[in-house]
Design a protein around this motif. Structure first.
Motif, PDB file in Angstrom:
ATOM      1  N   MET A   1      -3.310   2.230  -3.981  1.00 36.05           N
ATOM      2  CA  MET A   1      -2.617   3.723  -3.919  1.00 36.05           C
ATOM      3  C   MET A   1      -3.922   4.552  -3.206  1.00 36.05           C
ATOM      4  N   ASP A   2      -3.375   5.350  -2.363  1.00 35.83           N
ATOM      5  CA  ASP A   2      -4.456   6.131  -1.812  1.00 35.83           C
ATOM      6  C   ASP A   2      -4.368   7.628  -2.371  1.00 35.83           C
ATOM      7  N   GLU A   3      -5.087   8.219  -3.125  1.00 38.00           N
ATOM      8  CA  GLU A   3      -5.059   9.497  -3.667  1.00 38.00           C
ATOM      9  C   GLU A   3      -3.754   9.645  -4.410  1.00 38.00           C
ATOM     10  N   PRO A   4      -3.550   8.971  -5.424  1.00 37.68           N
ATOM     11  CA  PRO A   4      -2.173   9.091  -5.963  1.00 37.68           C
ATOM     12  C   PRO A   4      -1.797  10.299  -6.913  1.00 37.68           C
ATOM     13  N   THR A   5      -2.767  11.176  -7.436  1.00 37.75           N
ATOM     14  CA  THR A   5      -2.618  12.164  -7.997  1.00 37.75           C
ATOM     15  C   THR A   5      -2.813  13.541  -7.357  1.00 37.75           C
ATOM     16  N   ALA A   6      -3.089  13.379  -6.015  1.00 38.41           N
ATOM     17  CA  ALA A   6      -3.388  14.542  -5.300  1.00 38.41           C
ATOM     18  C   ALA A   6      -2.662  15.726  -5.512  1.00 38.41           C
TER      19      ALA A   6
ATOM     20  N   GLU B   1       0.750  -4.775 -17.397  1.00 36.61           N
ATOM     21  CA  GLU B   1       1.326  -5.564 -18.645  1.00 36.61           C
ATOM     22  C   GLU B   1       2.182  -6.667 -17.850  1.00 36.61           C
ATOM     23  N   GLN B   2       2.842  -6.508 -16.569  1.00 38.92           N
ATOM     24  CA  GLN B   2       3.550  -7.345 -15.951  1.00 38.92           C
ATOM     25  C   GLN B   2       2.528  -8.338 -15.038  1.00 38.92           C
ATOM     26  N   GLY B   3       1.553  -8.257 -15.218  1.00 43.84           N
ATOM     27  CA  GLY B   3       0.513  -9.102 -14.408  1.00 43.84           C
ATOM     28  C   GLY B   3      -0.007  -8.441 -12.956  1.00 43.84           C
ATOM     29  N   CYS B   4       0.554  -7.307 -12.655  1.00 48.03           N
ATOM     30  CA  CYS B   4       0.250  -6.659 -11.349  1.00 48.03           C
ATOM     31  C   CYS B   4      -1.279  -5.981 -11.369  1.00 48.03           C
ATOM     32  N   SER B   5      -1.764  -6.099 -10.095  1.00 47.24           N
ATOM     33  CA  SER B   5      -3.160  -5.435 -10.143  1.00 47.24           C
ATOM     34  C   SER B   5      -3.115  -4.146  -9.024  1.00 47.24           C
ATOM     35  N   VAL B   6      -3.726  -3.134  -9.543  1.00 47.21           N
ATOM     36  CA  VAL B   6      -3.754  -2.011  -8.733  1.00 47.21           C
ATOM     37  C   VAL B   6      -5.125  -1.588  -8.155  1.00 47.21           C
TER      38      VAL B   6
ATOM     39  N   ILE C   1       0.773  -1.144   0.012  1.00 52.32           N
ATOM     40  CA  ILE C   1      -0.116  -0.111  -0.048  1.00 52.32           C
ATOM     41  C   ILE C   1       0.931   1.251  -0.057  1.00 52.32           C
ATOM     42  N   ILE C   2       0.585   2.152  -0.934  1.00 51.00           N
ATOM     43  CA  ILE C   2       1.231   3.314  -0.758  1.00 51.00           C
ATOM     44  C   ILE C   2       0.284   4.659  -0.323  1.00 51.00           C
ATOM     45  N   HIS C   3       0.322   5.173   0.799  1.00 52.62           N
ATOM     46  CA  HIS C   3      -0.332   6.180   1.425  1.00 52.62           C
ATOM     47  C   HIS C   3      -0.059   7.473   0.609  1.00 52.62           C
ATOM     48  N   GLN C   4      -1.083   8.546   0.901  1.00 52.33           N
ATOM     49  CA  GLN C   4      -0.816   9.690   0.213  1.00 52.33           C
ATOM     50  C   GLN C   4       0.204  10.545   0.662  1.00 52.33           C
ATOM     51  N   GLU C   5       0.610  10.316   1.897  1.00 50.42           N
ATOM     52  CA  GLU C   5       1.778  10.912   2.660  1.00 50.42           C
ATOM     53  C   GLU C   5       2.929   9.919   2.317  1.00 50.42           C
ATOM     54  N   LEU C   6       3.805  10.223   1.732  1.00 50.30           N
ATOM     55  CA  LEU C   6       4.716   9.168   1.185  1.00 50.30           C
ATOM     56  C   LEU C   6       5.663   9.155   2.314  1.00 50.30           C
ATOM     57  N   ASN C   7       6.236   7.666   2.313  1.00 48.20           N
ATOM     58  CA  ASN C   7       6.984   7.382   3.712  1.00 48.20           C
ATOM     59  C   ASN C   7       8.448   6.879   3.258  1.00 48.20           C
TER      60      ASN C   7
END
Length: 507
Positions: A165-170, A189-194, A84-90
């Protein structure tokens, strides 16, 4: 893209006094982008925190890649392929890209770290995603958009197959959003899901394959993006049709209210947070402020309100120079200026106080005599709660117990009720759902019609263009352009946000 890799059925979760999720169903397929939508309090974040191991569910079943999980921990979620990638990058800003990607799982070579191997693996992940970032760069020197790319690369370097991804384009420019979407498509394309949690429905229509909608903790449905439109998604989210038009009226009658002349503000390290900023705010207009994060928006609002020191320059309000004056001095001058800061509970309201006492804090200096009169504030509190549809048990509930969106409504309602001549708003709709956001836009337009000058710092370029009469664009504390939104495109503003000057955009 048909294999179901996440299956969550009848998921329920309660907190004291609140049922956050009520028998929710959620499925994710391999190689797809799923948008997760819902108003504030719908349960989106709670559901994803259960999937990523932050919360445990009260009821229901959960399978990831065909394996059943009970009390999933964050480590187990990571081992199952969930990141998980939060809106506030860590990240650690002083470390390199490689060091951040391998933080906590460093590769050893004998008695020391095998830096060459880690760098080689980091570069391979970056190259596979077609991300143009050197593994040797210091993360703190990268713009926010590239820091986000590093977070994505880090997730994939630990073999994440499901990325939330939480609000990735904010805080991204239109150009940066296009790059992010390209990376997301490469991941598919690499088979990942988002899974994307967002409120920007136009972007949902562009990047997602399917959309799952929650409302008040319940599943409303999952639809194919190509079979719906923005209006139908909103109706699913709120349960009724919502008018999403912003009525921007052009008002010819204008008088100067606020005039900034070559204003410079220094940050805590003595660097220029604002550099020679000059512009004018008039009555009967809304002026927007656009820019990527930390471009000087906070300092701009605070120096006007008297909360930050102007190193040089002048700020005139109806002929009075405000530079050197405290907020209390400004109030004593009779200047009616509403200020809605970015930090609601740190600078705007007292969290331990209820709505009534937060109004008293603003009103007590204007009350006659030495005895505070609670009656008018109680009346105002009830009016604000009704007009803005603030969800609270009563007007005596401490505001820190309200949701973030309702805290914002309390603050905005208080400032508007003070009948300001200038209203400064920093991210006035951050955390608000769509219905509440458009209510705020209507309120700001009402203030404009009454002759108030509104400074609107925002993140959503679509809203800035629809709402504002002019838009000031900041980059690294400098104004790169002041534009009429009817005469430019979002891409033009995005270029200004990256540092190009107005004349360069016109060429």
């Amino acid at each position: 893209m048909n294999e179901v890799i996440v299956s969550m059925n009848n998921i329920s979760k309660s907190f004291p006094g609140v049922k956050a999720l009520d028998h929710v169903k959620f499925e994710l397929r391999s190689g797809e982008v799923m948008a997760l939508l819902g108003e504030n309090g719908a349960g989106k974040s709670t559901l994803m925190k259960i999937l990523s191991g932050v919360y445990t569910r009260d009821e229901g079943t959960m399978e990831i890649f065909g394996k059943s999980y009970d009390d999933l921990t964050p480590k187990q979620a990571q081992e199952a392929g969930v990141a998980i990638i939060h809106q506030e990058l860590n990240m650690c800003r002083h470390l390199t890209v490689t060091e951040n990607m391998f933080l906590g799982r460093e590769v050893k070579g004998g008695l020391s770290l095998n830096n060459a191997k880690m760098r080689k693996e980091a570069k391979k992940v970056l190259d596979d995603l077609r991300i143009d970032i050197s593994p040797d760069q210091i993360v703190g020197d990268l713009p926010v958009s590239k820091q986000q790319m590093v977070e994505i690369a880090k997730a994939l370097s630990i073999n994440a197959r499901i990325l939330i991804m939480d609000e990735p384009t904010a805080v991204l420019t239109p150009q940066e959003i296009k790059k992010l979407f390209r990376v997301i498509r490469n991941m598919k394309e690499q088979g990942c899901s988002v899974v994307i949690i967002t409120h920007k429905l136009n972007e949902v229509m562009e990047i997602s394959d399917r959309v799952t909608v929650l409302r008040k903790g319940e599943s409303i449905g999952t639809v194919n993006t190509g079979e719906v439109n923005v209006a139908s998604l909103i109706e699913m989210m709120v349960g009724k049709k919502v008018d999403l038009s912003i009525d921007k009226k052009k008002i010819a009658e204008k008088t100067p209210l606020l005039d900034l002349d070559e204003v410079t503000v220094l940050d805590g390290e003595g660097k220029e947070a604002l550099a020679n900023v000059s512009f004018q705010l008039n009555s009967h207009e809304i002026v927007g402020v656009a820019g990527v994060a930390n471009s000087g928006q906070k300092e701009l609002c605070e120096v006007i309100a008297g909360l930050a020191k102007a190193e040089k320059g002048r700020i005139f309000f109806e002929g009075d120079n405000l530079v050197g004056k405290t907020p209390r001095d400004i109030i004593r001058l009779g200047i009616r200026m509403g200020f809605i800061p970015e930090d609601r509970l740190g600078m705007g309201l007292v969290g331990s106080m209820d709505i009534v006492h937060n109004l008293i804090l603003k009103d007590y200096q204007n009350q006659p005599g030495i005895v505070l009169r609670r009656g008018p504030c109680i009346k105002k509190a009830n009016k604000i709660v009704k007009d803005l549809d603030i969800q609270t048990p009563d007007i005596y509930t401490p505001v820190k117990k309200l949701s973030g969106g309702n805290v914002q409504k309390v603050l905005l309602g208080r400032e508007i009720d003070s009948a300001p001549k200038v209203l400064i708003t920093a991210y006035a709709v951050r955390g608000l759902d769509i219905g509440a956001s458009y209510k705020i836009y209507d309120l700001l337009n009402e203030q404009k019609e009454k002759g108030v000058g509104v400074l609107f710092v925002g993140e959503d370029l679509d809203v800035l263009m629809d709402l504002c009469d002019r838009i000031i664009v900041l980059c690294h504390g400098e104004i790169t352009g002041i534009v009429d939104p009817d005469e430019v495109t979002k891409e033009d503003i995005g270029l200004l946000m990256t540092g190009k000057k107005a004349q360069e955009v016109d060429e």
